[in-house]
Design a protein around this motif. Structure first.
Motif, PDB file in Angstrom:
ATOM      1  N   LEU A   1       0.825  -1.202   0.000  1.00 14.82           N
ATOM      2  CA  LEU A   1       0.000   0.000   0.000  1.00 14.82           C
ATOM      3  C   LEU A   1       0.863   1.258   0.000  1.00 14.82           C
ATOM      4  O   LEU A   1       0.631   2.179  -0.789  1.00 14.82           O
ATOM      5  CB  LEU A   1      -0.941  -0.010   1.208  1.00 14.82           C
ATOM      6  N   VAL A   2       1.869   1.318   0.864  1.00 13.94           N
ATOM      7  CA  VAL A   2       2.767   2.476   0.926  1.00 13.94           C
ATOM      8  C   VAL A   2       3.480   2.662  -0.409  1.00 13.94           C
ATOM      9  O   VAL A   2       3.573   3.781  -0.928  1.00 13.94           O
ATOM     10  CB  VAL A   2       3.790   2.329   2.082  1.00 13.94           C
ATOM     11  N   ARG A   3       3.949   1.553  -0.981  1.00 11.62           N
ATOM     12  CA  ARG A   3       4.642   1.628  -2.276  1.00 11.62           C
ATOM     13  C   ARG A   3       3.704   2.188  -3.346  1.00 11.62           C
ATOM     14  O   ARG A   3       4.095   3.033  -4.152  1.00 11.62           O
ATOM     15  CB  ARG A   3       5.135   0.238  -2.649  1.00 11.62           C
ATOM     16  N   GLY A   4       2.460   1.734  -3.346  1.00  8.78           N
ATOM     17  CA  GLY A   4       1.484   2.230  -4.316  1.00  8.78           C
ATOM     18  C   GLY A   4       1.168   3.694  -4.124  1.00  8.78           C
ATOM     19  O   GLY A   4       1.090   4.471  -5.080  1.00  8.78           O
ATOM     20  N   ILE A   5       0.991   4.121  -2.870  1.00  5.75           N
ATOM     21  CA  ILE A   5       0.684   5.527  -2.585  1.00  5.75           C
ATOM     22  C   ILE A   5       1.852   6.428  -2.993  1.00  5.75           C
ATOM     23  O   ILE A   5       1.637   7.499  -3.576  1.00  5.75           O
ATOM     24  CB  ILE A   5       0.320   5.704  -1.093  1.00  5.75           C
TER      25      ILE A   5
ATOM     26  N   GLY B   1      -1.913  -8.387  -9.503  1.00  5.77           N
ATOM     27  CA  GLY B   1      -1.486  -6.985  -9.401  1.00  5.77           C
ATOM     28  C   GLY B   1       0.005  -6.819  -9.606  1.00  5.77           C
ATOM     29  O   GLY B   1       0.446  -5.911 -10.320  1.00  5.77           O
ATOM     30  N   VAL B   2       0.794  -7.698  -9.001  1.00  5.72           N
ATOM     31  CA  VAL B   2       2.249  -7.616  -9.148  1.00  5.72           C
ATOM     32  C   VAL B   2       2.651  -7.934 -10.588  1.00  5.72           C
ATOM     33  O   VAL B   2       3.547  -7.294 -11.149  1.00  5.72           O
ATOM     34  CB  VAL B   2       2.953  -8.570  -8.152  1.00  5.72           C
TER      35      VAL B   2
ATOM     36  N   LEU C   1      -0.294   4.338 -12.883  1.00  9.72           N
ATOM     37  CA  LEU C   1      -0.771   2.969 -13.128  1.00  9.72           C
ATOM     38  C   LEU C   1      -0.098   1.969 -12.189  1.00  9.72           C
ATOM     39  O   LEU C   1      -0.754   1.107 -11.598  1.00  9.72           O
ATOM     40  CB  LEU C   1      -0.524   2.576 -14.586  1.00  9.72           C
ATOM     41  N   PHE C   2       1.220   2.087 -12.060  1.00 10.94           N
ATOM     42  CA  PHE C   2       1.989   1.208 -11.180  1.00 10.94           C
ATOM     43  C   PHE C   2       1.449   1.311  -9.757  1.00 10.94           C
ATOM     44  O   PHE C   2       1.215   0.304  -9.080  1.00 10.94           O
ATOM     45  CB  PHE C   2       3.465   1.638 -11.254  1.00 10.94           C
TER      46      PHE C   2
ATOM     47  N   VAL D   1      -1.755  -0.506  -4.961  1.00 12.03           N
ATOM     48  CA  VAL D   1      -2.776  -0.234  -3.943  1.00 12.03           C
ATOM     49  C   VAL D   1      -3.867  -1.305  -4.009  1.00 12.03           C
ATOM     50  O   VAL D   1      -4.269  -1.871  -2.981  1.00 12.03           O
ATOM     51  CB  VAL D   1      -3.364   1.189  -4.114  1.00 12.03           C
ATOM     52  N   VAL D   2      -4.349  -1.597  -5.209  1.00 14.15           N
ATOM     53  CA  VAL D   2      -5.367  -2.643  -5.380  1.00 14.15           C
ATOM     54  C   VAL D   2      -4.823  -3.983  -4.887  1.00 14.15           C
ATOM     55  O   VAL D   2      -5.501  -4.717  -4.160  1.00 14.15           O
ATOM     56  CB  VAL D   2      -5.820  -2.732  -6.857  1.00 14.15           C
ATOM     57  N   GLY D   3      -3.596  -4.308  -5.273  1.00 14.91           N
ATOM     58  CA  GLY D   3      -2.984  -5.556  -4.848  1.00 14.91           C
ATOM     59  C   GLY D   3      -2.854  -5.649  -3.335  1.00 14.91           C
ATOM     60  O   GLY D   3      -3.061  -6.715  -2.740  1.00 14.91           O
ATOM     61  N   ALA D   4      -2.530  -4.528  -2.676  1.00 10.81           N
ATOM     62  CA  ALA D   4      -2.401  -4.520  -1.214  1.00 10.81           C
ATOM     63  C   ALA D   4      -3.721  -4.908  -0.559  1.00 10.81           C
ATOM     64  O   ALA D   4      -3.758  -5.741   0.361  1.00 10.81           O
ATOM     65  CB  ALA D   4      -1.949  -3.142  -0.725  1.00 10.81           C
TER      66      ALA D   4
END
Length: 195
Positions: free
Chosen positions: A25-29, A137-138, A173-174, A179-182
């Motif tokens: 989640l942090v990585r996505g944000i 997601g990954v 997009l990444f 975030v979705v994957g988290a």
């Protein structure tokens, strides 16, 4: 080591998922925030771009390293995650060591970084898929990274504004996929009763 989860099982993946979903989640944000900055201010200078991307790569690499280290006891693909983290940190350091890179050289550095990270994310996704975990997601993030890197390496002379738009769209997009994957990982762990 009795009582530890069996490496390579879906239960083991779900146990680590309950601990690391927030890292995704942090990585996505971070990626989404970076993408917005890149799209809002596309006319930044190469030096500012290099600093921003360098910081992002180092932070992204450190967050990914945390994910890898936390997963090492239950997931066999943790080495690939750690390799991807090291690629990001090294690429970020390269940008700080040589800040006077031209836009063309920067496009190549960014392109090769995205290709390497994409390949490593795809390998990690296959590892997670083989163990029955949430891998889509990954995988999508890895494929997007690989395609983005190939585009930059094949057509590097698109200019700094065009590069900023590409970087911004890619990062958005990444980030969305992470975030979705988290939340998918967290949800799967809760459904399985391990969260």
């Amino acid at each position: 080591m009795t009582g530890s989860p069996t490496v390579g099982t879906n239960e083991a993946i779900l146990r680590i998922a309950k601990d690391v979903w927030w890292v995704l989640l942090v990585r996505g944000i971070l990626a989404i925030a970076f993408g917005i900055v890149a799209l809002v201010w596309p006319h930044v200078t190469v030096q500012v771009l290099i600093v921003v991307v360098g910081v992002f790569w180092i932070v992204d690499g450190l967050v990914s390293a945390v994910r890898a280290i936390q997963a090492r006891k239950v997931v066999t693909s943790w080495v690939w995650w750690l390799a991807g983290a090291l690629v990001s940190v090294i690429a970020g350091v390269v940008l700080f060591v040589w800040p006077d890179l031209t836009a063309l050289a920067f496009a190549y550095v960014m392109g090769f970084w995205a290709i390497l990270v994409g390949i490593l994310e795809i390998i990690g996704a296959f590892q997670v898929m083989a163990n029955g975990g949430q891998w889509i997601g990954v995988m999508v993030a890895g494929v997007l990274s690989l395609l983005f890197g190939l585009f930059l390496v094949i057509w590097p002379g698109s200019g700094i504004t065009g590069l900023m738009w590409l970087v911004g769209i890619f990062a958005l997009l990444f980030g969305v996929f992470f975030v979705v994957g988290a939340f998918q990982v967290r949800s799967a762990a809760k459904r399985a009763g391990v969260a």
